[in-house]
Design a protein around this motif. Structure first.
Motif, PDB file in Angstrom:
ATOM      1  N   GLY A   9       2.421 -55.202 -54.951  1.00 37.98           N
ATOM      2  CA  GLY A   9       2.471 -53.821 -54.450  1.00 37.98           C
ATOM      3  C   GLY A   9       4.622 -54.139 -53.923  1.00 37.98           C
ATOM      4  O   GLY A   9       4.924 -55.516 -53.879  1.00 37.98           O
ATOM      5  N   THR A  88       4.426 -49.136 -52.419  1.00 32.39           N
ATOM      6  CA  THR A  88       3.382 -48.790 -51.929  1.00 32.39           C
ATOM      7  C   THR A  88       2.768 -48.967 -50.745  1.00 32.39           C
ATOM      8  O   THR A  88       1.525 -47.783 -50.817  1.00 32.39           O
ATOM      9  CB  THR A  88       2.808 -49.711 -53.273  1.00 32.39           C
ATOM     10  OG1 THR A  88       2.969 -50.817 -52.412  1.00 32.39           O
ATOM     11  CG2 THR A  88       2.494 -49.452 -55.072  1.00 32.39           C
ATOM     12  N   GLY A 138      -0.636 -44.677 -52.371  1.00 34.46           N
ATOM     13  CA  GLY A 138       0.136 -44.998 -51.185  1.00 34.46           C
ATOM     14  C   GLY A 138      -0.698 -45.521 -49.366  1.00 34.46           C
ATOM     15  O   GLY A 138      -1.778 -44.587 -49.656  1.00 34.46           O
TER      16      GLY A 138
END
Length: 254
Positions: A9, A88, A138
């Protein structure tokens, strides 16, 4: 548990130089994310946060600018995507507070709080969504306050309270607008938290009252916002959007 891991991430945290923002930035790194730390360049806080992220074996990026500037935010996110990878997770923590009697409050003070706390969060969400929506993935987490739900006893802060209420409802609105395009938007609303601002000698008596009025009998440590942030950032909350997660030691129950 794998559900809470943020491996691979890439996170952006605004206001990452101290307090809650710093704790969350480090916590996201502990969960496996690389972290971009965004804020003003007025002190070394951002660098300190980045050093702690790197010490955990994650990549860190220091970005300076203002959340009230769309250009600063666009530039920051451009660098995140170029140097860390696809964004993200975003935690929009930057904000300001103040206390002022409503009947004598200068309009400029009202505007300043709303400019940073409301427009700044909106511009941050907007910039983040522009790269997240095309990928249909997201998680955006906005930091509000229990003061967006209740009015704190003994504090004159109509400008601050109303700005945090706006953040909560704006976040719910964005969550509904973007839900069918894979982007989740949630809120963490801390209660009284022992940030550097609340460690100053001049607020020692106020801190005693904050502790007294909280059912759990104490203030939160900034690190106690990490668990909620990791939850909302991770797959553990994959079916959660539009939530205002109040982390207040029970304060709003009274």
């Amino acid at each position: 548990m794998d559900l809470f891991k943020l491996d691979s991430g890439v996170a952006l945290v605004t206001g990452a130089g101290s307090g809650i923002g710093q704790a969350i930035a480090i916590g996201l790194a502990e969960a496996g994310a690389d972290v971009a730390c965004f804020g003003h360049a007025s002190n070394g806080g951002l660098e300190q946060t980045a050093e702690k992220v790197r010490a955990l074996g994650r990549k860190a990026l220091v970005l300076t600018g203002s959340v009230t500037s769309g250009a600063d935010l666009a530039m920051a996110i451009g660098r995140v995507e170029a140097e860390l990878g696809a964004l993200t997770v975003a935690v929009n923590n930057a904000g300001i507070a103040g206390s002022e009697a409503a009947e004598t409050m200068p309009l400029e003070k009202w505007r300043k709080v709303h400019e940073v706390n409301v427009a700044g969060v909106f511009l941050s969400c907007q910039a983040e969504a522009r790269v997240m929506l095309p990928r249909r993935a997201g998680s955006i987490i906005n930091i509000a306050s229990m003061s967006g739900t209740i009015v704190n006893r003994g504090l004159t802060q109509a400008h601050y309270n109303s700005s945090k209420a706006a953040v909560i409802h704006m976040s719910k609105s964005l969550a509904m607008e973007w839900a069918d395009r894979g982007l989740r938007v949630n809120v963490i609303s801390p209660g009284y938290t022992l940030t550097p601002m609340n460690k100053r000698p001049e607020v020692a008596e106020e801190v005693k009252v904050f502790k007294r009025d909280t059912p759990m009998g104490r203030m939160a440590a900034p690190e106690e916002m990490v668990g909620p942030a990791v939850f909302l950032a991770s797959r553990a909350s994959s079916f959660v959007t539009g939530l205002d997660l109040i982390v207040d030691g029970g304060y709003v129950c009274w």
